[in-house]
Design a protein around this motif. Structure first.
Motif, PDB file in Angstrom:
ATOM      1  N   PRO A 440       0.819  -1.212   0.000  1.00 19.09           N
ATOM      2  CA  PRO A 440       0.000   0.000   0.000  1.00 19.09           C
ATOM      3  C   PRO A 440       0.849   1.256   0.000  1.00 19.09           C
ATOM      4  CG  PRO A 440       0.061  -0.970   2.184  1.00 19.09           C
ATOM      5  CD  PRO A 440       0.763  -1.931   1.282  1.00 19.09           C
ATOM      6  N   GLU A 441       0.236   2.370  -0.409  1.00 21.31           N
ATOM      7  CA  GLU A 441       0.924   3.656  -0.363  1.00 21.31           C
ATOM      8  C   GLU A 441       1.217   4.022   1.078  1.00 21.31           C
ATOM      9  OE1 GLU A 441      -0.462   6.903  -2.754  1.00 21.31           O
ATOM     10  OE2 GLU A 441      -1.621   5.551  -4.030  1.00 21.31           O
ATOM     11  N   GLY A 442       2.306   4.730   1.274  1.00 23.00           N
ATOM     12  CA  GLY A 442       2.729   5.131   2.608  1.00 23.00           C
ATOM     13  C   GLY A 442       4.218   4.894   2.756  1.00 23.00           C
ATOM     14  N   THR A 443       4.673   4.723   3.977  1.00 20.61           N
ATOM     15  CA  THR A 443       6.090   4.473   4.206  1.00 20.61           C
ATOM     16  C   THR A 443       6.449   3.049   3.802  1.00 20.61           C
ATOM     17  OG1 THR A 443       5.767   3.714   6.483  1.00 20.61           O
ATOM     18  CG2 THR A 443       6.047   6.098   6.144  1.00 20.61           C
ATOM     19  N   LEU A 444       7.737   2.845   3.485  1.00 22.85           N
ATOM     20  CA  LEU A 444       8.201   1.501   3.153  1.00 22.85           C
ATOM     21  C   LEU A 444       8.057   0.578   4.362  1.00 22.85           C
ATOM     22  CD1 LEU A 444       9.536  -0.464   1.193  1.00 22.85           C
ATOM     23  CD2 LEU A 444      11.769   0.422   1.915  1.00 22.85           C
ATOM     24  N   ARG A 477      15.444   4.316   3.840  1.00 21.76           N
ATOM     25  CA  ARG A 477      14.220   4.702   3.132  1.00 21.76           C
ATOM     26  C   ARG A 477      12.964   4.110   3.775  1.00 21.76           C
ATOM     27  NH1 ARG A 477      15.009   3.541  -3.176  1.00 21.76           N
ATOM     28  NH2 ARG A 477      13.079   4.777  -3.241  1.00 21.76           N
ATOM     29  N   LEU A 478      13.109   3.498   4.938  1.00 15.19           N
ATOM     30  CA  LEU A 478      11.950   2.881   5.587  1.00 15.19           C
ATOM     31  C   LEU A 478      10.858   3.884   5.924  1.00 15.19           C
ATOM     32  CD1 LEU A 478      13.636   0.245   7.947  1.00 15.19           C
ATOM     33  CD2 LEU A 478      12.207  -0.212   5.943  1.00 15.19           C
ATOM     34  N   GLU A 479      11.226   5.144   6.180  1.00 17.52           N
ATOM     35  CA  GLU A 479      10.229   6.174   6.498  1.00 17.52           C
ATOM     36  C   GLU A 479       9.836   6.992   5.272  1.00 17.52           C
ATOM     37  OE1 GLU A 479       8.669   6.365   9.233  1.00 17.52           O
ATOM     38  OE2 GLU A 479       9.877   4.896  10.324  1.00 17.52           O
ATOM     39  N   GLN A 480      10.339   6.608   4.109  1.00 24.34           N
ATOM     40  CA  GLN A 480      10.022   7.340   2.883  1.00 24.34           C
ATOM     41  C   GLN A 480       8.637   6.945   2.381  1.00 24.34           C
ATOM     42  OE1 GLN A 480      13.155   7.277  -0.013  1.00 24.34           O
ATOM     43  NE2 GLN A 480      11.742   7.625  -1.734  1.00 24.34           N
TER      44      GLN A 480
END
Length: 538
Positions: A440-444, A477-480
Motif C-alpha cells: 500500500p501507499e505510505g512508508t516503506l 528509506r523505511l520512512e520514505q
C-alpha cells in the motif's frame, strides 16, 4: 423484480434500519429522530400561524386600518424569527441524522465486505452484485439522505393535511356557500386526480433510475481502472482500447440517461400545469362570494392559502415520485449486496459439505482432508487431495499443474467450488503470498509490515533482514512515502502464489513457513520476500 424479491429487499432494509436504533448508536439515533419530529411539528404550527396572520393582514388592507400596521409588523417579525430559527435547527439536526445513519450503514457494509475475502469472493456468486464499492459509497448516501428527506416531507404533509383541512372546514362553515367541507372535497379531488395521473406517468422511473445508477458505477469503475493500471496500459500502448471501452460505457450511460429523461418528461410536463393552476383554482372557486361581499379579502386569501397548502400536502406522491424512485433503486442495490454478503457469511458459518471449508481445529499441523476442487462449471481441477504439513519441517506436496492456483486460493478460503476440509492449528495463521505482493501507499516500513502496524521490534527485524538480503540502501528509506507497489519492480520469478504459516514462538519472535506452489517448509529464521538486489537498486 418479483414480488418475493421485493419483499425480501424491504425486510433486509427494515432490519438494517432498526439495527441503527439498538446498541451503541441507539441514544444518538433516537435523539436526532425525536428532534426532527418535534421541529417538523413546529414548522407546521408556524405555517398555520402565518396563515392566520395573512387573514389579519389582508383584512387590515381592505379596511385601510393604518393603526393596526405596527402591531402586525411586530407579529410578523416574531413569526419570521421563529421560522428562521426552527428551519435552521431543523436543517442541522436532519443532516446530523443523515450522516449518522450513513456512517452506521457504511461501517456495517465495509465490515462484512472486507471480512474473510468477501470482496474477492463476491464476484464468483451466480447473482453477484456489481460494483459493490459504488453501492457502499454512493447508494448508501442516496438511500439515507433521500429516505430522511422523504420522511420529513411526508410527516410535514400529513400534519399539514390535518391542520389545514380543519381551517378549510371552519371557513366553509362561515361562508354559507356550498355544502359543508366543499373546499376540502375540491382539494381531495384536485390532488387525487393529479397524483393518479402523475403516478402513472412516472411508473418507468424506478427501473430507469436503477439502470442509470448501474451505468454510472460501471463508467466510474472503468476510469478508476485506467488510473490504477496506468503504468501497464501506457507501456502496452493500450490507450485506444481504453478509449473505446470508455466511449462504449458512456454510450450505455447516455442511453440510460435518455430513458430516465423520458420518465421525467411526463411528470415535469404535468406537474408544471398542475402547479401553475393550483394557486389560482381556489380564488376562482371563491370569487363569487367575495364579489358579492359575503367574505372579506382576508378570509379569501386565508382560504386560498389553506387550500394550496392542503392540496400540496395531498400531492406528496406526485411531487416526490422521482426521489422515491431514486431512493428505492439505491435501497434495492444495497440490499442485493447485503444478501450476497450474508450468503458468504452463512457459508463460512455452517461450512457446507458442497464447498471447501477452512477452519481452525485442535490439530498440530496444517491438514487437508479429501479436498476436491472444481470450476464454476463443474470441471475437476483437484480430486480427493489429502496432505499434512507438520511445523518446523520441509514438506513437498505433489499437485497437478491445473490444481496449484485453486489449492492456494482454497487454503486462503477464497475458492468456493468443490468439497473437503482444510484444518489449521488454533492460534496460528495461514498467509498467502501472491505473485506480486500488495504494497500500500505510505512508508516503506508500513508497506513491509502490512497488514499489521509497524512496531520498534518489527522495524529492527526488517532492518536486519534488509541487510541480510544485501538491500542496505533501503534501510534509510523505511520512512520514505511512495507508491511502493509501483516503485518496486516485480521479481523474476514466474512461480504461482505461495503460502506461509506463522506461529508465535515461546520466547518471542516468529516461526515462519514459506512454500512454492507445491511445497511447504518450516524455518525458524526470519525471512523477507523481496526482488533481487540488482533489480531493486535500479
Amino acid at each position: 423484480m418479483s414480488a418475493k424479491a421485493a419483499r425480501s429487499h424491504w425486510r433486509i432494509w427494515l432490519a438494517l434500519f432498526f439495527a441503527f436504533y439498538r446498541g451503541e448508536t441507539a441514544w444518538r439515533a433516537w435523539t436526532v429522530t425525536v428532534g426532527l419530529i418535534v421541529l417538523t411539528v413546529a414548522q407546521v404550527l408556524l405555517a398555520v400561524a402565518l396563515n392566520h396572520f395573512m387573514r389579519l393582514l389582508f383584512d387590515a388592507f381592505e379596511n385601510r386600518a393604518l393603526t393596526q400596521l405596527p402591531e402586525l409588523i411586530w407579529r410578523f417579525a416574531a413569526l419570521l424569527m421563529a421560522i428562521v430559527a426552527v428551519t435552521s435547527a431543523h436543517l442541522w439536526i436532519k443532516r446530523v441524522w443523515q450522516l449518522a445513519w450513513r456512517q452506521f450503514l457504511t461501517e456495517r457494509f465495509i465490515a462484512h465486505w472486507l471480512d474473510k475475502g468477501h470482496y474477492h469472493r463476491l464476484r464468483h456468486l451466480t447473482d453477484a452484485a456489481d460494483n459493490p464499492d459504488a453501492r457502499i459509497a454512493e447508494d448508501a448516501r442516496i438511500a439515507t439522505e433521500v429516505a430522511i428527506e422523504l420522511f420529513h416531507s411526508l410527516l410535514y404533509s400529513l400534519l399539514s393535511i390535518t391542520l389545514f383541512a380543519d381551517i378549510l372546514w371552519q371557513i366553509t362553515l362561515d361562508l354559507d356557500y356550498g355544502p359543508p367541507g366543499m373546499m376540502i372535497l375540491l382539494a381531495l379531488l384536485y390532488a387525487g386526480t393529479g397524483s393518479g395521473i402523475g403516478w402513472l406517468l412516472g411508473l418507468p422511473l424506478t427501473h430507469a433510475t436503477d439502470r442509470l445508477q448501474s451505468r454510472e458505477a460501471d463508467f466510474r469503475f472503468a476510469l478508476a481502472h485506467v488510473r490504477e493500471k496506468s503504468e501497464a496500459i501506457a507501456i502496452a500502448r493500450g490507450e485506444h482500447h481504453e478509449r473505446q471501452l470508455a466511449a462504449r460505457l458512456f454510450a450505455w450511460l447516455a442511453q440510460a440517461w435518455r430513458a430516465q429523461t423520458r420518465g421525467y418528461l411526463g411528470i415535469v410536463t404535468f406537474s408544471t400545469a398542475y402547479g401553475t393552476l393550483l394557486p389560482v383554482f381556489p380564488l376562482l372557486v371563491l370569487a363569487t362570494p367575495y364579489i358579492l361581499g359575503t367574505i372579506s379579502l382576508g378570509l379569501l386569501m386565508q382560504a386560498a392559502q389553506a387550500f394550496e397548502r392542503l392540496t400540496s400536502a395531498l400531492s406528496w406522491p406526485i411531487d416526490n415520485q422521482g426521489e422515491i424512485a431514486r431512493c428505492r433503486a439505491s435501497i434495492e442495490r444495497l440490499t442485493h449486496l447485503w444478501e450476497n454478503l450474508q450468503q458468504l457469511d452463512k457459508q463460512d458459518r455452517i461450512c457446507p459439505l458442497d464447498a471447501p471449508c477452512v477452519r481452525a481445529a485442535a490439530v498440530s499441523a496444517l491438514t487437508v482432508e479429501h479436498l476436491t476442487l472444481t470450476t464454476l462449471g463443474g470441471q475437476t481441477l483437484l480430486a480427493d487431495f489429502s496432505a499434512t504439513a507438520p511445523p518446523h519441517r520441509l514438506t513437498v506436496w505433489k499437485v497437478p499443474e491445473e490444481g496449484k492456483l485453486p489449492l492456494m486460493k482454497s487454503l486462503a478460503g477464497l475458492w468456493s467450488w468443490g468439497s473437503g476440509r482444510i484444518l489449521y492449528p488454533e492460534g496460528e495463521t495461514v498467509a498467502i503470498l501472491p505473485i506480486r505482493p500488495y504494497l500500500p501507499e505510505g512508508t516503506l516500513l508500513a508497506a513491509l509490515t502490512y497488514p499489521n502496524e509497524p512496531t520498534p521490534s518489527t522495524r529492527a527485524a526488517l532492518e536486519a533482514a534488509l541487510r541480510d538480503l544485501h538491500l542496505e540502501p533501503f534501510v534509510p528509506r523505511l520512512e520514505q512515502r511512495e507508491d511502493w507497489n509501483r516503485t518496486l519492480p516485480p521479481s523474476n520469478s514466474d512461480s504461482l502464489p505461495s503460502f506461509a504459516w506463522y506461529a508465535p514462538l515461546r520466547h518471542g519472535g516468529w516461526s515462519s513457513a514459506t512454500t512454492g506452489p507445491t511445497r511447504w517448509s518450516s524455518k525458524r529464521s526470519r525471512t523477507l520476500a523481496a526482488p533481487s538486489r540488482k533489480r531493486l537498486a535500479s
